[in-house]
Design an enzyme around this catalytic site. Structure first.
Site, PDB file in Angstrom:
ATOM      1  N   CYS A  86       0.825  -1.225   0.000  1.00 33.51           N
ATOM      2  CA  CYS A  86       0.000   0.000   0.000  1.00 33.51           C
ATOM      3  C   CYS A  86       0.855   1.268   0.000  1.00 33.51           C
ATOM      4  CB  CYS A  86      -0.936   0.012   1.195  1.00 33.51           C
ATOM      5  SG  CYS A  86      -1.983  -1.433   1.278  1.00 33.51           S
ATOM      6  N   HIS A 338      -8.991   3.760  -1.405  1.00 37.75           N
ATOM      7  CA  HIS A 338      -7.619   3.270  -1.239  1.00 37.75           C
ATOM      8  C   HIS A 338      -7.215   2.359  -2.399  1.00 37.75           C
ATOM      9  CE1 HIS A 338      -3.967   1.858   0.406  1.00 37.75           C
ATOM     10  NE2 HIS A 338      -4.423   0.902   1.196  1.00 37.75           N
TER      11      HIS A 338
HETATM   12  N1  COA Z   1     -16.984   2.025   3.705  1.00 37.40           N
HETATM   13  C1  COA Z   1     -18.265   2.321   3.437  1.00 37.40           C
HETATM   14  N2  COA Z   1     -19.034   1.637   2.572  1.00 37.40           N
HETATM   15  C2  COA Z   1     -18.462   0.624   1.929  1.00 37.40           C
HETATM   16  C3  COA Z   1     -17.117   0.271   2.130  1.00 37.40           C
HETATM   17  C4  COA Z   1     -16.376   1.009   3.053  1.00 37.40           C
HETATM   18  N3  COA Z   1     -15.111   0.716   3.297  1.00 37.40           N
HETATM   19  N4  COA Z   1     -16.802  -0.792   1.351  1.00 37.40           N
HETATM   20  C5  COA Z   1     -17.910  -1.063   0.652  1.00 37.40           C
HETATM   21  N5  COA Z   1     -18.909  -0.226   0.999  1.00 37.40           N
HETATM   22  C6  COA Z   1     -20.285  -0.230   0.525  1.00 37.40           C
HETATM   23  C7  COA Z   1     -20.380  -0.437  -0.984  1.00 37.40           C
HETATM   24  O1  COA Z   1     -20.461   0.804  -1.646  1.00 37.40           O
HETATM   25  C8  COA Z   1     -21.651  -1.227  -1.114  1.00 37.40           C
HETATM   26  O2  COA Z   1     -22.752  -0.335  -1.001  1.00 37.40           O
HETATM   27  P1  COA Z   1     -24.079  -0.561  -1.883  1.00 37.40           P
HETATM   28  O3  COA Z   1     -24.609  -1.912  -1.475  1.00 37.40           O
HETATM   29  O4  COA Z   1     -24.954   0.595  -1.476  1.00 37.40           O
HETATM   30  O5  COA Z   1     -23.623  -0.518  -3.306  1.00 37.40           O
HETATM   31  C9  COA Z   1     -21.690  -2.099   0.131  1.00 37.40           C
HETATM   32  O6  COA Z   1     -20.898  -1.399   1.111  1.00 37.40           O
HETATM   33  C10 COA Z   1     -21.126  -3.503  -0.070  1.00 37.40           C
HETATM   34  O7  COA Z   1     -19.877  -3.374  -0.737  1.00 37.40           O
HETATM   35  P2  COA Z   1     -18.934  -4.606  -1.051  1.00 37.40           P
HETATM   36  O8  COA Z   1     -17.785  -4.090  -1.860  1.00 37.40           O
HETATM   37  O9  COA Z   1     -19.743  -5.733  -1.593  1.00 37.40           O
HETATM   38  O10 COA Z   1     -18.411  -5.006   0.394  1.00 37.40           O
HETATM   39  P3  COA Z   1     -17.566  -6.264   0.810  1.00 37.40           P
HETATM   40  O11 COA Z   1     -18.174  -6.805   2.059  1.00 37.40           O
HETATM   41  O12 COA Z   1     -17.300  -7.217  -0.311  1.00 37.40           O
HETATM   42  O13 COA Z   1     -16.132  -5.611   1.165  1.00 37.40           O
HETATM   43  C11 COA Z   1     -14.617  -4.890   2.865  1.00 37.40           C
HETATM   44  C12 COA Z   1     -16.017  -4.742   2.270  1.00 37.40           C
HETATM   45  C13 COA Z   1     -14.489  -3.853   3.981  1.00 37.40           C
HETATM   46  C14 COA Z   1     -14.434  -6.289   3.433  1.00 37.40           C
HETATM   47  C15 COA Z   1     -13.572  -4.659   1.738  1.00 37.40           C
HETATM   48  O14 COA Z   1     -13.787  -3.421   1.134  1.00 37.40           O
HETATM   49  C16 COA Z   1     -12.158  -4.710   2.279  1.00 37.40           C
HETATM   50  O15 COA Z   1     -11.594  -5.786   2.453  1.00 37.40           O
HETATM   51  N6  COA Z   1     -11.547  -3.547   2.559  1.00 37.40           N
HETATM   52  C17 COA Z   1     -10.191  -3.467   3.024  1.00 37.40           C
HETATM   53  C18 COA Z   1      -9.256  -3.430   1.851  1.00 37.40           C
HETATM   54  C19 COA Z   1      -7.840  -3.587   2.317  1.00 37.40           C
HETATM   55  O16 COA Z   1      -7.510  -4.448   3.096  1.00 37.40           O
HETATM   56  N7  COA Z   1      -6.960  -2.727   1.835  1.00 37.40           N
HETATM   57  C20 COA Z   1      -5.597  -2.721   2.229  1.00 37.40           C
HETATM   58  C21 COA Z   1      -5.486  -2.131   3.568  1.00 37.40           C
HETATM   59  S1  COA Z   1      -3.823  -1.833   4.092  1.00 37.40           S
END
Ligand code: COA
Length: 393
Positions: A86, A338
């Site tokens: 990252c 991100h």
């Molecule tokens: N904050 C707010 N809303 C979020 C969000 C977030 N971080 N991530 C997704 N959403 C929303 C989407 O817009 C979607 O909304 P909608 O249904 O109105 O369209 C809904 O939540 C579901 O999104 P989805 O992408 O299917 O969620 P998911 O459960 O598959 O993934 C996480 C969510 C948090 C698990 C995933 O984004 C993740 O793993 N994030 C961390 C990434 C990471 O590790 N990066 C490196 C870090 S060092």
């Protein structure tokens, strides 16, 4: 005192819209950032002596994005791709800066890009998880990044007696500023209640404690000090960059409420910039808030707060625009988004905008010292880069 030939400054910036970008290829996404950066610097592709592309990339269509993005953008000078998880964007900045400081060129471009939605969410989350430590942690325990940061959060809340609600303060601030940033993935305010009601991703962290999956690109054009002065009236100098590498195996870390690599990188950057500490030296900060707990740990690692007191800064609104230490006035990773390899360059673009006084209404910091600090972490503390910028006036 450095001569102008020994300095490097940002003279052009470009930023794509962050979000789910199924409307563009990775090359088109890169151009969305490269084109405004060239225009902003008032140069053309043939003026660029070298470019680097920060990219993690395992999920996306092109394996050699530095080549395909350069070809699409009309860049034919030397190039390479940098990977520091990252912090790949900060690594890209380092290489571009070094290409000037080594005397190999006068103008360089540092690009950061990621196209994560090219793969399904489950695949993306698995690939990020494998970047922790494959042998000890992924293969045996199936660790994911929400899982790692949940470990930090559990330890922090336990050791310093805070509650999940307190972490949500970071999400509320992020969405407040993201709502004012036209490039942000989420442009909508949130509340502690909404954050608390969002689904658990890895207890105690919820959806609203997490940064999202994002497509996006950002680019900065760097020039040697004397060239920068000719190109612009508002060069933003890079006064010092610190970097450190932590262990991959989390069992070898010295604790779980902070990142040693961040602390070392911060000390190195401050020293290189000739500063004794944070003090009142900075107008704003960009920190790596991939999860709400990461923002709190960053405050403490960089030196904005003592151990266990980072959350207090948030609760007292000291890291809002009008507080003592304005942090992530662009919405941070949580609300702006991100796109892994783009984040470090996106932070550099934001700092340049802020120090030039060009940020959007409601989120422009008051610039008194003309100096800002950027903190960018790769992995769970595998890589850390801290960069200090100033207007040089
Ligand atoms: N904050 C707010 N809303 C979020 C969000 C977030 N971080 N991530 C997704 N959403 C929303 C989407 O817009 C979607 O909304 P909608 O249904 O109105 O369209 C809904 O939540 C579901 O999104 P989805 O992408 O299917 O969620 P998911 O459960 O598959 O993934 C996480 C969510 C948090 C698990 C995933 O984004 C993740 O793993 N994030 C961390 C990434 C990471 O590790 N990066 C490196 C870090 S060092």
């Amino acid at each position: 005192m450095k001569s102008e030939e020994e300095k490097v400054a940002i003279v052009g910036i470009g930023h794509s819209k962050f979000g789910k970008r199924m409307d563009v290829s990775i090359n088109e996404l890169g151009w969305e950032a490269i084109r405004p950066a060239l225009q902003d610097a008032g140069i053309t592709q043939k003026d660029v002596d070298f470019y680097s592309v920060g990219n993690f990339g395992y999920w996306s269509e092109e394996i050699l994005p530095a080549v395909t993005i350069g070809e699409y953008a009309g860049l034919s000078c030397g190039s390479l791709k940098t990977e520091a998880a990252c912090a790949s964007g900060s690594a890209s900045l380092k290489i571009a800066m070094d290409s000037i400081l080594s005397g190999n060129g006068k103008i360089a471009m540092a690009i950061g890009i990621e196209k994560m939605y090219n793969s399904p969410n489950g695949t993306i989350i698995e690939l990020i998880g494998r970047a922790g430590n494959y042998f000890w942690e992924f293969e045996n325990f199936g660790m994911t990044f929400p899982g790692y940061y949940a470990l930090y959060a559990s330890r922090y809340l336990h050791d310093y007696n805070y509650r999940e609600e307190d972490l949500c303060e970071s999400a509320v601030k992020a969405h407040h500023y993201g709502a004012l940033n036209p490039y942000a993935q989420f442009q909508k305010e949130t509340t502690i209640e909404e954050c608390m009601k969002s689904k658990y991703v890895s207890r105690p962290l919820k959806l609203m404690d997490s940064s999202p999956i994002t497509d996006g690109a950002a680019a900065v054009i760097l020039a040697r000090g004397d060239v920068a002065r000719k190109l612009t009236d508002t060069p933003i100098y890079i006064d010092g960059q610190g970097y450190a590498t932590g262990t991959a195996y989390i069992g070898r870390r010295d604790g779980y409420t902070g990142l040693e690599a961040s602390r070392r990188a911060s000390e190195m950057a401050l020293k290189k910039a000739g500063l004794e500490g944070i003090g009142n030296n900075f107008d704003l900060f960009e920190v790596h808030d991939c999860f709400t707990i990461a923002e709190v740990m960053a405050y403490e690692d960089v030196g904005l707060a003592r151990r266990g007191e980072g959350i207090k800064l948030l609760k007292e609104h000291q890291t809002y625009r009008d507080g003592k230490f304005p942090v992530n006035l662009d919405g941070g990773l949580k609300s702006k988004g991100h796109p892994i390899g783009a984040t470090g360059i996106s932070q550099a673009v934001e700092i340049t905008k802020q120090l030039r006084g060009e940020a959007e209404k409601g989120r422009q910091a008051e610039i008194r010292k003309g100096r800002a600090l950027q903190h960018n972490v790769g992995g769970t503390g595998h890589y850390a880069y801290v960069t200090i910028y100033s207007r040089g006036d």
